[in-house]
Design a protein around this motif. Sequence first.
Motif, mmCIF file in Angstrom:
data_model
loop_
_atom_site.group_PDB
_atom_site.id
_atom_site.type_symbol
_atom_site.label_atom_id
_atom_site.label_comp_id
_atom_site.label_asym_id
_atom_site.label_seq_id
_atom_site.Cartn_x
_atom_site.Cartn_y
_atom_site.Cartn_z
ATOM 1 N N LYS A 176 0.859 -1.182 0.000
ATOM 2 C CA LYS A 176 0.000 0.000 0.000
ATOM 3 C C LYS A 176 0.895 1.231 0.000
ATOM 4 O O LYS A 176 1.992 1.210 0.560
ATOM 5 N N LEU A 177 0.446 2.284 -0.653
ATOM 6 C CA LEU A 177 1.191 3.534 -0.674
ATOM 7 C C LEU A 177 0.835 4.403 0.520
ATOM 8 O O LEU A 177 -0.298 4.401 0.994
ATOM 9 N N VAL A 197 6.713 3.385 0.361
ATOM 10 C CA VAL A 197 6.082 2.170 -0.134
ATOM 11 C C VAL A 197 6.912 0.966 0.299
ATOM 12 O O VAL A 197 8.140 1.047 0.398
ATOM 13 N N ARG A 198 6.217 -0.130 0.609
ATOM 14 C CA ARG A 198 6.885 -1.412 0.877
ATOM 15 C C ARG A 198 6.122 -2.485 0.115
ATOM 16 O O ARG A 198 4.913 -2.635 0.291
ATOM 17 N N LEU A 199 6.818 -3.214 -0.745
ATOM 18 C CA LEU A 199 6.211 -4.250 -1.570
ATOM 19 C C LEU A 199 6.608 -5.620 -1.061
ATOM 20 O O LEU A 199 7.793 -5.903 -0.884
ATOM 21 N N ARG A 204 -0.398 2.315 -12.651
ATOM 22 C CA ARG A 204 -1.647 3.018 -12.941
ATOM 23 C C ARG A 204 -2.630 2.747 -11.810
ATOM 24 O O ARG A 204 -3.157 1.645 -11.683
ATOM 25 N N GLY A 205 -2.866 3.751 -10.975
ATOM 26 C CA GLY A 205 -3.872 3.652 -9.929
ATOM 27 C C GLY A 205 -3.700 2.480 -8.989
ATOM 28 O O GLY A 205 -4.681 1.889 -8.549
ATOM 29 N N GLY A 206 -2.468 2.127 -8.666
ATOM 30 C CA GLY A 206 -2.201 1.003 -7.774
ATOM 31 C C GLY A 206 -1.909 -0.290 -8.492
ATOM 32 O O GLY A 206 -1.464 -1.265 -7.875
ATOM 33 N N SER A 207 -2.146 -0.338 -9.795
ATOM 34 C CA SER A 207 -1.880 -1.522 -10.605
ATOM 35 C C SER A 207 -0.467 -1.432 -11.166
ATOM 36 O O SER A 207 -0.090 -0.429 -11.770
ATOM 37 N N MET A 208 0.338 -2.504 -10.975
ATOM 38 C CA MET A 208 1.750 -2.467 -11.339
ATOM 39 C C MET A 208 2.131 -3.688 -12.172
ATOM 40 O O MET A 208 1.587 -4.773 -12.002
ATOM 41 N N ARG A 209 3.101 -3.485 -13.052
ATOM 42 C CA ARG A 209 3.671 -4.607 -13.795
ATOM 43 C C ARG A 209 5.090 -4.244 -14.214
ATOM 44 O O ARG A 209 5.453 -3.065 -14.263
ATOM 45 N N ALA A 237 -3.121 4.316 -2.419
ATOM 46 C CA ALA A 237 -3.777 3.187 -3.076
ATOM 47 C C ALA A 237 -3.247 1.845 -2.574
ATOM 48 O O ALA A 237 -2.077 1.714 -2.205
ATOM 49 N N ASP A 238 -4.137 0.854 -2.580
ATOM 50 C CA ASP A 238 -3.701 -0.525 -2.425
ATOM 51 C C ASP A 238 -2.966 -0.922 -3.703
ATOM 52 O O ASP A 238 -3.372 -0.548 -4.808
ATOM 53 N N LEU A 239 -1.909 -1.711 -3.562
ATOM 54 C CA LEU A 239 -1.079 -2.075 -4.710
ATOM 55 C C LEU A 239 -1.319 -3.525 -5.100
ATOM 56 O O LEU A 239 -1.472 -4.395 -4.248
ATOM 57 N N GLU A 240 -1.320 -3.776 -6.409
ATOM 58 C CA GLU A 240 -1.528 -5.119 -6.917
ATOM 59 C C GLU A 240 -0.840 -5.292 -8.260
ATOM 60 O O GLU A 240 -0.572 -4.305 -8.954
ATOM 61 N N ARG A 241 -0.522 -6.556 -8.588
ATOM 62 C CA ARG A 241 -0.026 -6.810 -9.933
ATOM 63 C C ARG A 241 -1.191 -6.635 -10.888
ATOM 64 O O ARG A 241 -2.278 -7.157 -10.651
#
Length: 302
Positions: free
Chosen positions: A17-18, A33-35, A96-101, A252-256
């Motif tokens: 989460k950011l 941030v921590r992933l 993009r808005g918490g979505s990462m790749r 934002a919540d972060l997700e793949r």
Amino acid sequence: MKTAPSTSTQPETFADKLLGFTLPGRNARGRVVRLDGVVNEVLSAHDYPAPITHLLGEALVLGALMGSLLKEEGGQLTMQAQTQAGVVSLLVCDYRGGSMRGYVDFDQAELAGLGANPGLSALFGEGYLAITFETAAGQRYQGIVPLEGDTLAEACETYFSQSEQVPTIIRVASRSSGTGRVAAGLLVQHLPDGEEGRERLHVRMDHPDWEHVLALASTISHEELLDPSLSMEAIAWRLFSEDDEIRIQRGADLERGCRCSAEYYQSVIARFPREEQEAMQDEGGRIIVDCAFCSREFAIEI
């Protein structure tokens, strides 16, 4: 009046989460941030060796930190590092808005000859870093800087200094853990005349407020960034406890979030002339599309 994170009615933030914060008295803003689960989901798409998992973990953290600076919903940050003669030919990630790749293309044989912990110059040679911000309306802003320094974080600091004229400090840490990999980072910027609608050409890198913020932010350690028991709110409070006011904004919540789909690729292929589509077909009359981000194949029929 300051209120310690432990007294907040909201739960503290630890991973995937950011967290944003501002220091109104210093005209500064920051992101932490921590992933954990997210970075391992992205890495699981390919059997990357250790130096590449470290590199991509760092890139994903940077993508989240910088992408979270976008104010509009639907905006996207894309970071691309590329070279013609390096061991790593391409690194790309987007947010993009918490979505990462993210994805890395590299030469396995050449990488094996570099040892356990190759630096940025060993991996890329004389490469460049392109950072692109795209708004929801389709406006694109891009800055390109050389891949100089020891880390991707240093190259991103150069981008903000040269392309945005914004004093910025970025710290990133990444390491293997019992469950895979954990990566974390801190970004702090000085905006002397406030965040909204100002000209930045006159920014002073030696501004007293920035020197104060920089000195404190520089004390962050890799251990603190990666410590699973230390919340991101606590990191901000530890660093800037001397300041009168710290405003926390949970992000934002972060997700793949790979956006590939058969429908998307079908729409792209449909733009090609019919003869080119036919040339792409295999013996079964299908077009096989391989998504580098998620390592999935899509069989498209036309």
